[in-house]
Motif scaffolding. Structure first.
Motif, short mmCIF file in Angstrom:
data_model
loop_
_atom_site.label_atom_id
_atom_site.label_comp_id
_atom_site.label_asym_id
_atom_site.label_seq_id
_atom_site.Cartn_x
_atom_site.Cartn_y
_atom_site.Cartn_z
N TRP A 1 -57.84 -9.07 -16.41
CA TRP A 1 -56.77 -8.10 -16.69
C TRP A 1 -56.23 -8.34 -18.09
O TRP A 1 -55.95 -9.47 -18.47
CB TRP A 1 -55.62 -8.24 -15.69
N SER A 2 -56.04 -7.26 -18.83
CA SER A 2 -55.59 -7.41 -20.22
C SER A 2 -54.09 -7.65 -20.31
O SER A 2 -53.61 -8.29 -21.23
CB SER A 2 -55.97 -6.17 -21.03
N HIS A 3 -53.34 -7.10 -19.35
CA HIS A 3 -51.88 -7.16 -19.44
C HIS A 3 -51.26 -7.48 -18.08
O HIS A 3 -51.89 -7.32 -17.04
CB HIS A 3 -51.31 -5.81 -19.90
N MET A 4 -50.00 -7.84 -18.14
CA MET A 4 -49.23 -8.05 -16.90
C MET A 4 -49.20 -6.74 -16.11
O MET A 4 -49.42 -6.73 -14.90
CB MET A 4 -47.81 -8.48 -17.28
N TYR A 5 -48.91 -5.62 -16.79
CA TYR A 5 -48.95 -4.29 -16.16
C TYR A 5 -50.18 -3.58 -16.71
O TYR A 5 -50.25 -3.29 -17.91
CB TYR A 5 -47.67 -3.50 -16.47
#
Ligand code: NAP
Length: 485
Positions: free
Chosen positions: A73-77
């Motif tokens: 995953w690239s980001h938290m969201y």
């Protein structure tokens, strides 16, 4: 009676919940199934919503299958495109792609002689022992009834039907609506356009949340040690649990804290007093689905942005005319006006035992026992069906819990205990009565308009802590089911 060791299944919908069902059936050694998908690609919500800025406001490590954590995953969201790729990869990785049947819509399911007969729009027929309807919740776009809508001369589309051929750079863009979708679009495009007008009917409370990127170092550590992902997932999950407990307990300290954070976010970040008050909601935070955004207030204060709070009078060829007589001239008009949320399996025709008609049974509003099973519709189960947990939760976790429950029901048939299983009417009515009473005491019922509310103004959602949902889904209460045959 003969046990149905190898029953046939139809899964309707190849979104997150349909793919999940396929993976879990296969894992259980049940390989006789087809996933029917009317579109030409899997992904559901994430296939359809491609608007600029689309991000899931459930953290990535929670918004994924528990059995397929993703170190990348690239980001938290996570951005929408990444989630779409995740579900496509999951379907490939777990070998369910050959079961997907695209481009043909199931238009009817009829229960006859102990099996379900399916018909598609393209004329295909199937006969199965079980139906799992994974048809989604936020699926049918809601177009606003505004005078002159069809007369607009520029580009006009619903947020879930984004027209990527339309140039935004340098354009004058109007957005109708201030839900999660509109807020994300505003932040994403405000610097690309010459003018952005946000037409606000109702102001929203906004919970600030930064969206950090995971570094390649972190991603590689997640890959090497899945325990790290499990830890992150469980800490986010605890956070969501405390939110879900708070939201059903109006005067809880967490709810007060959430309200305070939203209020400070507005007070601290909007400098112009007049604009600040126009952005201030007149209802309690959390009454509408809480919006999460790190930068909406910054975006709406950019020189290119304008907040229009006058009622929309009509739409004309050149733009939107508001009740103060002003014409907001626009090249592009985006309808971020939400979804018709009470359709569930409809418009598919579902005919149950003794000719029962689901459309008829749901004339007033959709009901189901624990949102999974409807009396008189044996061996027909729904994922993310009516009145389930939808508010700021991971619907992936909800679907996994529901599917585990459905598999327990299926097992009763497979083991030969019965041929047909569905909730009893008494169980559904008792459940509905308790649910409605509890729903009236939640923050969603404190006086605002939202898509959570049914035709009576009662929140059509799970009104108890999420822990209670987990406990209910852990194993069926068999007295709530009618077993026949
Ligand atoms: P929504 O929350 O239903 O918002 C629709 C907006 O359109 C509201 O502001 C509504 O105003 C406005 N509207 C509707 N009809 C109108 C009319 N005739 N005139 C003027 N305004 C009108 O829809 P959404 O933003 O697409 O979000 C729906 C749900 O999708 C969210 O609640 C969330 O569950 C999910 N979602 C999640 C994410 C995420 O994870 N970040 C992103 C997008 C969507 P009123 O408030 O006055 O009714």
């Amino acid at each position: 009676m003969t046990a149905r060791a190898d029953p046939r299944f139809a899964i309707i919908g190849a979104g997150m919940a349909g793919i999940l069902s396929a993976i879990k059936l296969k894992e259980a050694g049940l390989t006789d199934f087809t996933v029917y998908e009317k579109a030409d690609r899997l992904g559901g919500t994430w296939r359809e919503n491609t608007y600029p800025g689309i991000t899931c406001d459930v953290p990535s490590h929670l918004y994924c299958y528990s059995f397929a954590l993703n170190p990348g995953w690239s980001h938290m969201y996570p951005p929408g495109g990444e989630i779409q790729a995740y579900f496509e990869n999951a379907a490939e990785r777990f070998g369910v792609t050959p079961h997907l049947r695209f481009g043909d819509e199931v238009v009817s399911c009829e229960f006859a002689n102990g099996r379900w007969r399916l018909a598609t729009a393209g004329g295909h027929r199937d006969e199965v022992d079980f139906v799992i309807a994974a048809t989604g919740v936020l699926h049918h776009p809601k177009y606003p009834e505004i005078k002159g809508l069809e007369s607009f001369g520029g580009a006009l589309f619903h947020s879930s039907r984004w027209d990527h051929n339309v140039t935004l750079d340098g354009a004058r863009v109007g957005i109708i609506g201030t839900g999660s979708t509109a807020v994300q679009i505003v932040s994403a495009i405000v610097e690309r356009v010459t003018k952005l007008v946000l037409f606000q009917r109702t102001a929203q409370w906004i919970l600030p949340a930064v969206n950090p990127a995971f570094s390649t170092g972190e991603q590689s550590a997640f890959g090497k040690d899945p325990g790290l992902m499990e830890d992150m997932r469980s800490s986010v999950s605890q956070l969501f649990d405390s939110f879900s407990n708070a939201i059903v307990d109006l005067d809880s300290p967490t709810m007060k804290m959430i309200e305070e954070v939203c209020r400070s976010n507005l007070d601290d970040n909007v400098t112009d007093v007049v604009l600040r008050e126009r952005l201030r909601p007149d209802y309690r935070a959390g009454c509408k689905r809480l919006i999460v955004s790190p930068d909406f207030y910054q975006a709406i204060q950019k020189p290119t942005a304008e907040l229009a709070t006058e009622r929309i009078e009509q739409i004309e060829a050149e733009g939107v005319r508001t009740a103060d007589g002003r014409l907001h001239e626009l090249d592009v008009l985006v309808l971020a006006t939400g979804f018709k949320v009470n359709a569930f399996v409809r418009p598919m025709s579902v005919i149950g035992r003794d000719g029962k008609n689901l459309a008829h049974d749901w004339t007033d509003r959709p009901e189901a026992y624990l949102s999974v099973s409807v009396p008189g519709y044996p061996n027909f189960f729904m994922l993310n069906g009516p009145n389930g947990p939808v508010g700021n939760f991971s619907l992936v976790e909800v679907a996994e819990l529901q599917l585990g429950y459905i598999m327990s029901l299926v097992d009763r048939v497979r083991s030969g205990d019965c041929r047909e299983i569905s909730a009893t009417r008494v169980a559904m009515e008792d459940f509905e009565e308790a649910r409605v009473e509890a729903a009236k005491r939640t923050v969603w019922a404190t006086g605002c308009r939202s898509w959570y509310l049914d035709d009576r103004g009662i929140p059509a959602v799970w009104p108890w802590p999420f822990e209670r949902f987990r406990a209910e889904m852990a194993s069926p209460k068999w007295e709530a089911f009618e077993l026949r045959g």
